[in-house]
Write an enzyme that holds these catalytic residues in place. Structure first.
Site, mmCIF file in Angstrom:
data_model
loop_
_atom_site.group_PDB
_atom_site.id
_atom_site.type_symbol
_atom_site.label_atom_id
_atom_site.label_comp_id
_atom_site.label_asym_id
_atom_site.label_seq_id
_atom_site.Cartn_x
_atom_site.Cartn_y
_atom_site.Cartn_z
ATOM 1 N N ASP A 1 0.833 -1.205 0.000
ATOM 2 C CA ASP A 1 0.000 0.000 0.000
ATOM 3 C C ASP A 1 0.868 1.255 0.000
ATOM 4 O O ASP A 1 0.704 2.148 -0.847
ATOM 5 C CB ASP A 1 -0.892 -0.034 1.246
ATOM 6 C CG ASP A 1 -1.840 1.140 1.356
ATOM 7 O OD1 ASP A 1 -2.454 1.507 0.340
ATOM 8 O OD2 ASP A 1 -1.990 1.674 2.475
ATOM 9 N N LYS B 1 -7.864 8.043 -12.316
ATOM 10 C CA LYS B 1 -7.463 6.683 -11.905
ATOM 11 C C LYS B 1 -6.038 6.380 -12.368
ATOM 12 O O LYS B 1 -5.756 6.344 -13.566
ATOM 13 C CB LYS B 1 -8.425 5.653 -12.496
ATOM 14 C CG LYS B 1 -9.857 5.846 -12.034
ATOM 15 C CD LYS B 1 -10.780 4.887 -12.768
ATOM 16 C CE LYS B 1 -12.222 5.170 -12.431
ATOM 17 N NZ LYS B 1 -13.159 4.355 -13.238
#
Ligand SMILES: CCCCCCCCCCCCCC(=O)SCCNC(=O)CCNC(=O)[C@H](O)C(C)(C)COP(=O)(O)OP(=O)(O)OC[C@H]1O[C@@H](n2cnc3c(N)ncnc32)[C@H](O)[C@@H]1OP(=O)(O)O
Length: 164
Positions: free
Chosen positions: A86, A132
């Site tokens: 992450d 995105k």
């Protein structure tokens, strides 16, 4: 082969030096000191992390998984590996110039990661469509892949983040 050098690339000692042609990347100077969960305790027993850019400007990391990342006995918790994916993949989007948060993260755990191990993380921003940003990456050491990640990052207005 020089075994000392070979071991230093994949050792039980937290040797976080980069590889040839990697240059240090100062994450704190870039995004502030907010990356405390993974990077915030460089002398501690959880993670120790060093960031680099390779010769193609892709973000790399060397990460030591300390004893406090334990999940299965003697091995890293899946959540610990996911946290590293992450942070490193999200930071890769920032390093590429996008102000993002992670919207969706997919992690495949491919091999159990022994504690006290120094591994590498590689990243690649594979697409940018509107807000995105897709970043792929993996945690590996030599020929072993421990985890593969696909990270959908969504751009946000920097004013919505308080970078310290
Ligand atoms: C950590 C903070 C940063 C600090 C600085 C240093 C960072 C360093 C590095 C970071 C390391 C740490 C990294 C971390 O740990 S970041 C921390 C973990 N992440 C979060 O907390 C994010 C929480 N979520 C949100 O804030 C909002 O939902 C966001 C901002 C993501 C979108 O809400 P917003 O209201 O703004 O936008 P929208 O809802 O209109 O969506 C826009 C478009 O995106 C598409 N979409 C959205 N979500 C998803 C999804 N889950 N899957 C698939 N698609 C998704 C959506 O369909 C739409 O597409 P389209 O319909 O237009 O086609």
């Amino acid at each position: 082969m020089d075994k000392t050098h070979a071991n230093s690339t994949c050792s039980n000692r937290p040797d976080l030096r980069g590889e040839i042609n990697w240059i240090p990347f100062d994450a704190a100077a870039f995004v502030g000191s907010s990356l405390r969960f993974v990077s915030g305790d460089p002398e501690g027993n959880r993670f120790r992390v060093s960031y680099y850019l390779d010769s193609t400007q892709h973000l790399k990391a060397k990460v030591w998984f300390g004893p406090e990342t334990e999940g299965p006995p003697g091995h890293a918790h899946g959540g610990a590996m996911a946290a590293v994916v992450d942070e490193v993949l999200g930071l890769a989007a920032w390093a590429a110039g996008y102000s993002i948060v992670v919207g969706n993260l997919s992690v495949s755990f491919r091999n159990m990661l022994p504690l006290h191990k120094v591994v590498s993380v590689e990243t690649k921003v594979v697409s940018a469509e509107g807000r995105k940003i897709m970043v792929h990456g993996r945690i590996y050491c030599e020929k072993t892949t421990y985890a593969v990640g696909e990270c959908l990052c969504i751009t946000i207005q920097p004013k919505n983040i308080n970078i310290r």
